[in-house]
Motif scaffolding. Structure first.
Motif, PDB file in Angstrom:
ATOM      1  N   THR A  23       0.802  -1.232   0.000  1.00 45.42           N
ATOM      2  CA  THR A  23       0.000   0.000   0.000  1.00 45.42           C
ATOM      3  C   THR A  23       0.831   1.276   0.000  1.00 45.42           C
ATOM      4  O   THR A  23       0.288   2.360   0.167  1.00 45.42           O
ATOM      5  N   TYR A  24       2.161   1.146  -0.197  1.00 43.12           N
ATOM      6  CA  TYR A  24       2.962   2.374  -0.296  1.00 43.12           C
ATOM      7  C   TYR A  24       2.506   3.139  -1.526  1.00 43.12           C
ATOM      8  O   TYR A  24       2.225   2.545  -2.567  1.00 43.12           O
ATOM      9  N   THR A  34      -5.865   4.992  -2.405  1.00 40.81           N
ATOM     10  CA  THR A  34      -5.473   3.889  -1.530  1.00 40.81           C
ATOM     11  C   THR A  34      -6.703   3.151  -1.016  1.00 40.81           C
ATOM     12  O   THR A  34      -6.719   1.922  -0.953  1.00 40.81           O
ATOM     13  N   ILE A  35      -7.737   3.911  -0.645  1.00 43.53           N
ATOM     14  CA  ILE A  35      -8.976   3.281  -0.146  1.00 43.53           C
ATOM     15  C   ILE A  35      -9.551   2.386  -1.244  1.00 43.53           C
ATOM     16  O   ILE A  35      -9.846   1.203  -1.016  1.00 43.53           O
ATOM     17  N   GLU A  36      -9.649   2.956  -2.434  1.00 43.66           N
ATOM     18  CA  GLU A  36     -10.249   2.259  -3.575  1.00 43.66           C
ATOM     19  C   GLU A  36      -9.446   0.993  -3.918  1.00 43.66           C
ATOM     20  O   GLU A  36     -10.003  -0.098  -4.045  1.00 43.66           O
ATOM     21  N   ALA A  37      -8.110   1.136  -4.020  1.00 38.33           N
ATOM     22  CA  ALA A  37      -7.260   0.011  -4.424  1.00 38.33           C
ATOM     23  C   ALA A  37      -7.281  -1.103  -3.364  1.00 38.33           C
ATOM     24  O   ALA A  37      -7.319  -2.288  -3.701  1.00 38.33           O
ATOM     25  N   THR A  38      -7.293  -0.723  -2.086  1.00 33.84           N
ATOM     26  CA  THR A  38      -7.298  -1.735  -1.013  1.00 33.84           C
ATOM     27  C   THR A  38      -8.609  -2.517  -1.024  1.00 33.84           C
ATOM     28  O   THR A  38      -8.623  -3.739  -0.843  1.00 33.84           O
ATOM     29  N   LYS A  39      -9.717  -1.816  -1.269  1.00 29.92           N
ATOM     30  CA  LYS A  39     -11.022  -2.514  -1.350  1.00 29.92           C
ATOM     31  C   LYS A  39     -11.016  -3.494  -2.528  1.00 29.92           C
ATOM     32  O   LYS A  39     -11.455  -4.637  -2.393  1.00 29.92           O
ATOM     33  N   ILE A  40     -10.517  -3.040  -3.679  1.00 32.42           N
ATOM     34  CA  ILE A  40     -10.468  -3.907  -4.867  1.00 32.42           C
ATOM     35  C   ILE A  40      -9.616  -5.140  -4.576  1.00 32.42           C
ATOM     36  O   ILE A  40      -9.968  -6.261  -4.930  1.00 32.42           O
ATOM     37  N   ALA A  41      -8.478  -4.903  -3.886  1.00 32.16           N
ATOM     38  CA  ALA A  41      -7.563  -6.015  -3.571  1.00 32.16           C
ATOM     39  C   ALA A  41      -8.258  -7.064  -2.704  1.00 32.16           C
ATOM     40  O   ALA A  41      -8.150  -8.266  -2.957  1.00 32.16           O
ATOM     41  N   ILE A  42      -8.983  -6.603  -1.690  1.00 35.50           N
ATOM     42  CA  ILE A  42      -9.677  -7.548  -0.790  1.00 35.50           C
ATOM     43  C   ILE A  42     -10.781  -8.282  -1.555  1.00 35.50           C
ATOM     44  O   ILE A  42     -10.945  -9.499  -1.421  1.00 35.50           O
ATOM     45  N   GLU A  43     -11.512  -7.551  -2.385  1.00 35.61           N
ATOM     46  CA  GLU A  43     -12.566  -8.190  -3.196  1.00 35.61           C
ATOM     47  C   GLU A  43     -11.963  -9.238  -4.135  1.00 35.61           C
ATOM     48  O   GLU A  43     -12.554 -10.288  -4.381  1.00 35.61           O
ATOM     49  N   ALA A  44     -10.764  -8.946  -4.660  1.00 33.83           N
ATOM     50  CA  ALA A  44     -10.119  -9.873  -5.607  1.00 33.83           C
ATOM     51  C   ALA A  44      -9.567 -11.112  -4.909  1.00 33.83           C
ATOM     52  O   ALA A  44      -9.288 -12.119  -5.549  1.00 33.83           O
ATOM     53  N   ARG A  47      -5.514 -11.211   1.049  1.00 34.64           N
ATOM     54  CA  ARG A  47      -5.791 -11.243   2.490  1.00 34.64           C
ATOM     55  C   ARG A  47      -4.617 -10.717   3.316  1.00 34.64           C
ATOM     56  O   ARG A  47      -4.711 -10.579   4.522  1.00 34.64           O
ATOM     57  N   HIS A  48      -3.507 -10.459   2.651  1.00 37.32           N
ATOM     58  CA  HIS A  48      -2.294  -9.976   3.323  1.00 37.32           C
ATOM     59  C   HIS A  48      -2.090  -8.532   2.842  1.00 37.32           C
ATOM     60  O   HIS A  48      -1.901  -8.291   1.654  1.00 37.32           O
ATOM     61  N   ILE A  49      -2.204  -7.584   3.765  1.00 36.66           N
ATOM     62  CA  ILE A  49      -2.099  -6.165   3.423  1.00 36.66           C
ATOM     63  C   ILE A  49      -0.868  -5.602   4.127  1.00 36.66           C
ATOM     64  O   ILE A  49      -0.746  -5.676   5.347  1.00 36.66           O
ATOM     65  N   VAL A  61      -6.228   2.804   4.664  1.00 35.50           N
ATOM     66  CA  VAL A  61      -6.194   1.339   4.569  1.00 35.50           C
ATOM     67  C   VAL A  61      -7.143   0.731   5.605  1.00 35.50           C
ATOM     68  O   VAL A  61      -7.901  -0.199   5.313  1.00 35.50           O
ATOM     69  N   GLY A  62      -7.142   1.309   6.818  1.00 38.53           N
ATOM     70  CA  GLY A  62      -8.052   0.846   7.870  1.00 38.53           C
ATOM     71  C   GLY A  62      -9.508   0.993   7.459  1.00 38.53           C
ATOM     72  O   GLY A  62     -10.322   0.078   7.656  1.00 38.53           O
ATOM     73  N   LEU A  63      -9.826   2.143   6.851  1.00 37.99           N
ATOM     74  CA  LEU A  63     -11.199   2.381   6.371  1.00 37.99           C
ATOM     75  C   LEU A  63     -11.611   1.327   5.355  1.00 37.99           C
ATOM     76  O   LEU A  63     -12.718   0.781   5.410  1.00 37.99           O
ATOM     77  N   ALA A  64     -10.698   1.055   4.411  1.00 35.88           N
ATOM     78  CA  ALA A  64     -11.001   0.080   3.352  1.00 35.88           C
ATOM     79  C   ALA A  64     -11.235  -1.306   3.955  1.00 35.88           C
ATOM     80  O   ALA A  64     -12.210  -1.983   3.615  1.00 35.88           O
ATOM     81  N   ILE A  65     -10.355  -1.715   4.871  1.00 35.79           N
ATOM     82  CA  ILE A  65     -10.503  -3.048   5.477  1.00 35.79           C
ATOM     83  C   ILE A  65     -11.797  -3.115   6.284  1.00 35.79           C
ATOM     84  O   ILE A  65     -12.566  -4.069   6.169  1.00 35.79           O
ATOM     85  N   ARG A  66     -12.046  -2.060   7.070  1.00 35.75           N
ATOM     86  CA  ARG A  66     -13.254  -2.090   7.912  1.00 35.75           C
ATOM     87  C   ARG A  66     -14.523  -2.097   7.075  1.00 35.75           C
ATOM     88  O   ARG A  66     -15.518  -2.722   7.435  1.00 35.75           O
ATOM     89  N   SER A  67     -14.487  -1.425   5.918  1.00 35.83           N
ATOM     90  CA  SER A  67     -15.697  -1.423   5.076  1.00 35.83           C
ATOM     91  C   SER A  67     -15.939  -2.813   4.481  1.00 35.83           C
ATOM     92  O   SER A  67     -17.073  -3.232   4.300  1.00 35.83           O
ATOM     93  N   LYS A  68     -14.842  -3.552   4.211  1.00 35.86           N
ATOM     94  CA  LYS A  68     -14.989  -4.922   3.683  1.00 35.86           C
ATOM     95  C   LYS A  68     -15.387  -5.906   4.784  1.00 35.86           C
ATOM     96  O   LYS A  68     -15.957  -6.962   4.509  1.00 35.86           O
ATOM     97  N   ILE A  69     -15.071  -5.541   6.044  1.00 31.85           N
ATOM     98  CA  ILE A  69     -15.548  -6.351   7.180  1.00 31.85           C
ATOM     99  C   ILE A  69     -17.046  -6.070   7.372  1.00 31.85           C
ATOM    100  O   ILE A  69     -17.851  -6.983   7.535  1.00 31.85           O
ATOM    101  N   ALA A  70     -17.395  -4.783   7.291  1.00 29.71           N
ATOM    102  CA  ALA A  70     -18.797  -4.380   7.504  1.00 29.71           C
ATOM    103  C   ALA A  70     -19.730  -4.985   6.460  1.00 29.71           C
ATOM    104  O   ALA A  70     -20.861  -5.360   6.778  1.00 29.71           O
ATOM    105  N   ASP A  71     -19.260  -5.120   5.204  1.00 25.90           N
ATOM    106  CA  ASP A  71     -20.166  -5.654   4.173  1.00 25.90           C
ATOM    107  C   ASP A  71     -20.110  -7.192   4.085  1.00 25.90           C
ATOM    108  O   ASP A  71     -20.701  -7.800   3.200  1.00 25.90           O
ATOM    109  N   GLY A  72     -19.351  -7.803   5.036  1.00 22.97           N
ATOM    110  CA  GLY A  72     -19.357  -9.264   5.109  1.00 22.97           C
ATOM    111  C   GLY A  72     -18.364  -9.978   4.199  1.00 22.97           C
ATOM    112  O   GLY A  72     -18.339 -11.207   4.144  1.00 22.97           O
ATOM    113  N   THR A  73     -17.539  -9.214   3.458  1.00 24.60           N
ATOM    114  CA  THR A  73     -16.559  -9.853   2.558  1.00 24.60           C
ATOM    115  C   THR A  73     -15.527 -10.652   3.357  1.00 24.60           C
ATOM    116  O   THR A  73     -15.152 -11.760   2.982  1.00 24.60           O
TER     117      THR A  73
END
Length: 297
Positions: A23-24, A34-44, A47-49, A61-73
């Motif tokens: 995520t550098y 960064t938010i957008e790319a991290t979300k795409i990475a988790i969706e793809a 699992r290692h960030i 990065v925290g926002l992106a991960i938490r949003s993917k936790i919140a939506d159940g991904t």
């Protein structure tokens, strides 16, 4: 465990996914990317960030991960999150406060892996592990001599689980990799695809790694991209590799590194590209007593 994501066992019993998302970001790239790319990475399927206090994007990065936790991904325990201590916090009494700042930005209770850049703060890192703030602790940019210094420390409580270093086909770190394997320390590769895009740290006249004709020929042979060949090379050597991109198509493509295999001959051709070339030699630190790149490895 998700078979798409293969794991390596660390010397403390935890597991690290073999492919990570880096995520550098260069300064000119907006933080929102960064938010957008991290979300795409988790969706793809990543699992290692891999992040760091110094990247100044831990909130994103925290926002992106938490949003993917919140939506159940994913659940928090599905994500392997790495952070790194920044060099202004090396005084032992500051180490835990730096980690706590990272955790606050991320809104996490713990990180899975915490890395240091210098041998001085190991004791304080061990305290972070004891406190449950970091599940595993490791090092970054250590040469063999610096690793031995830590391994031979009297009263060493936790051996570093990994050493994260620049590693790619032009600088394959063969000797350091062999040494790390002999000590049951995982080598984690950053810059595995070359790092031309970073105008701040990298000489823009440096060779473009992904344009290498050998990578190109193997990409044609396997009907894959040169980037996938460069990532697969590391996995087959037993290296945990970080892939970095802000482009959706590249992020989704990079996760497909488990879908094919290079032959022994391919691996030999890629080994032969080594020229001990560093994109990130950090010459500004060459006078420092802990400068790691003056030794052979």
């Amino acid at each position: 465990m998700n078979s798409k994501h293969q794991y390596v066992e660390l010397n403390d019993g935890h597991f690290i996914p073999r492919l990570g998302f880096g995520t550098y970001k260069p300064q000119e790239v907006p933080n929102s990317k960064t938010i957008e790319a991290t979300k795409i990475a988790i969706e793809a399927g990543f699992r290692h960030i891999d992040c760091a206090y110094a990247y100044q994007v831990e909130e994103e990065v925290g926002l992106a991960i938490r949003s993917k936790i919140a939506d159940g991904t994913v659940k928090r325990e599905d994500i392997f999150y790495t952070s790194k201590l920044w060099s202004t916090f090396h005084r032992p009494e500051l180490v835990q406060s730096c980690l706590e700042k990272s955790l606050k930005k991320l809104n996490f209770d713990y990180v899975d892996l915490y890395l240091i850049h210098s041998p001085m703060e190991l004791k304080a890192m061990e305290k972070c592990k004891d406190a449950g703030l970091a599940k595993s602790i490791g090092v970054s940019n250590f040469n063999r001599r610096q690793l031995e210094m830590i391994l031979n420390k009297p009263g060493l409580k936790y051996k570093p689980v990994c050493n994260q270093v620049e590693c790619h086909v032009y600088h394959n770190q063969r000797k350091l990799l062999d040494f790390c394997k002999s000590k049951n320390i995982v080598l984690v590769a950053y810059g595995a695809l070359g790092t031309q895009r970073d105008k701040q740290w990298v000489d823009q006249s440096s060779p473009v790694l992904l344009d290498d004709p050998v990578l190109g020929a193997l990409a044609k042979k396997h009907k894959r991209s040169p980037a996938l060949i460069a990532l697969r090379y590391q996995l087959q050597r037993g290296v945990v590799v970080l892939a970095q991109s802000f482009k959706e198509n590249e992020i989704k493509e990079n996760i497909q590194v488990f879908d094919f295999e290079l032959t022994a001959e391919d691996m030999k051709d890629l080994d032969d590209l080594n020229r001990n070339y560093r994109y990130l030699a950090a010459e500004f630190g060459a006078d420092h007593p802990n400068y790691p790149f003056a030794d052979e490895y």
